[in-house]
Design a protein around this motif. Structure first.
Motif, short mmCIF file in Angstrom:
data_model
loop_
_atom_site.label_atom_id
_atom_site.label_comp_id
_atom_site.label_asym_id
_atom_site.label_seq_id
_atom_site.Cartn_x
_atom_site.Cartn_y
_atom_site.Cartn_z
N TRP A 1 0.82 -1.21 0.00
CA TRP A 1 0.00 0.00 0.00
C TRP A 1 0.85 1.26 0.00
CZ3 TRP A 1 -1.16 3.40 4.35
CH2 TRP A 1 -2.14 4.35 4.05
N LEU A 2 1.93 1.28 0.77
CA LEU A 2 2.80 2.45 0.80
C LEU A 2 3.49 2.66 -0.55
CD1 LEU A 2 4.44 2.16 4.35
CD2 LEU A 2 2.65 3.74 3.59
N ILE A 3 3.89 1.57 -1.21
CA ILE A 3 4.52 1.71 -2.52
C ILE A 3 3.54 2.27 -3.55
CG2 ILE A 3 5.53 0.40 -4.43
CD1 ILE A 3 6.79 -1.45 -2.37
N SER A 4 2.30 1.78 -3.53
CA SER A 4 1.30 2.28 -4.48
C SER A 4 0.93 3.73 -4.20
CB SER A 4 0.06 1.39 -4.43
OG SER A 4 -0.49 1.37 -3.12
N VAL A 5 0.84 4.12 -2.92
CA VAL A 5 0.54 5.51 -2.58
C VAL A 5 1.69 6.43 -3.00
CG1 VAL A 5 0.18 7.09 -0.65
CG2 VAL A 5 -1.06 4.94 -0.73
N ALA A 6 2.93 5.97 -2.81
CA ALA A 6 4.08 6.77 -3.23
C ALA A 6 4.08 6.95 -4.74
CB ALA A 6 5.37 6.10 -2.77
N ALA A 7 3.73 5.90 -5.49
CA ALA A 7 3.64 6.04 -6.95
C ALA A 7 2.55 7.02 -7.36
CB ALA A 7 3.40 4.67 -7.58
N ALA A 8 1.42 6.99 -6.64
CA ALA A 8 0.34 7.94 -6.94
C ALA A 8 0.76 9.37 -6.63
CB ALA A 8 -0.91 7.57 -6.15
#
Length: 273
Positions: A109-116
């Motif tokens: 989740w943190l990786i996907s939020v950082a990409a967003a």
């Protein structure tokens, strides 16, 4: 009596000793990319879903409908209090996860939020930090629901849910073939990289050309796989339609799983009026 060696007659390049240094950078580059590819293949192997009791197993189509209801509600809602309630709802679902699944969820989740934050949300900086914070909360909640569904549902259950919801067979067939042949192409790419590593003596002067050659070979292999798959399916008489599996009767627990999402939708509709 042993003859004496006349070193003075030898040329200078034969008298000097040189030490050969190993190309560590080349090995690190290959090993690092191979490690990333192995991790990607392990993720495509569909990890085991969360172990739940038999009494509380939910039908795949109801889990998919619940995901769609929550994601659409988060997308259309503009009330911060309602979004906070949805955050509490997803947080309550996360409490049932085992510790290792919870750690995996937080990391993904943190990786996907950082990409967003890097690629999507910078456009909202022009409207002010409050708008950025609001849309950041909405994006984080949508990604959290998607990550929770991905973590707790195997890929075969997704296809079963799509079949139960009467989705087009072409879409289901495309997803099933894509996830199968993506792993096959990844395995082919990994074997090609290992073969090149064994055959390469010196580091590549232009590594990007080597990467282009790798993906060009991968494209040709995918084209060959597609032709072989088409021939095999045509020989077996496949007409593009899947045989519908016997549908089991729904239980009260399936509708109970949709109750929180329906309650939040009712609050959203009546609160808006």
């Amino acid at each position: 009596m042993k003859p004496t060696r006349h070193t003075a007659d030898l040329p200078a390049w034969l008298q000097t000793t040189t030490t050969v240094t190993t190309a560590t950078a080349k090995h690190q580059w290959w090993q690092r990319n191979q490690q990333h590819l192995r991790q990607l293949l392990s993720r495509l192997a569909q990890p085991t879903p969360v172990t739940v009791t038999t009494r509380w197993q939910i039908a795949p189509q109801f889990k998919l409908v619940r995901l769609l209801l929550l994601v659409i509600l988060i997308a259309v809602s503009r009330n911060a209090i309602l979004l906070w309630g949805l955050a509490l709802l997803i947080g309550g679902q996360l409490l049932w996860l085992p510790p290792h699944q919870l750690r995996h969820f937080i990391k993904s989740w943190l990786i996907s939020v950082a990409a967003a934050l890097l690629f999507v949300l910078p456009s909202y900086w022009l409207a002010g930090p409050s708008t950025l914070l609001f849309f950041g909360l909405k994006t984080s909640l949508m990604l959290a629901n998607a990550q929770y569904y991905r973590l707790t549902t195997p890929f075969q259950a997704l296809l079963t849910g799509l079949k139960a919801l009467h989705c087009p067979d072409l879409l289901i067939m495309t997803l099933a073939i894509a996830i199968t042949y993506l792993r096959m192409l990844g395995q082919h790419l990994l074997l090609t990289m290992e073969a090149l590593e064994l055959r390469t003596v010196a580091p590549a002067a232009h590594p990007y050309r080597l990467i282009g050659a790798l993906f060009g070979n991968l494209y040709l292999k995918s084209y060959a796989y597609a032709l072989e798959l088409y021939t095999a399916m045509e020989a077996r008489g496949f007409n593009g339609h899947y045989a519908r599996a016997t549908t089991h009767s729904t239980h009260w627990r399936d509708y109970l799983a949709l109750t929180p999402a329906l309650i939040v939708w009712a609050v959203f509709i009546f609160w808006g009026h």
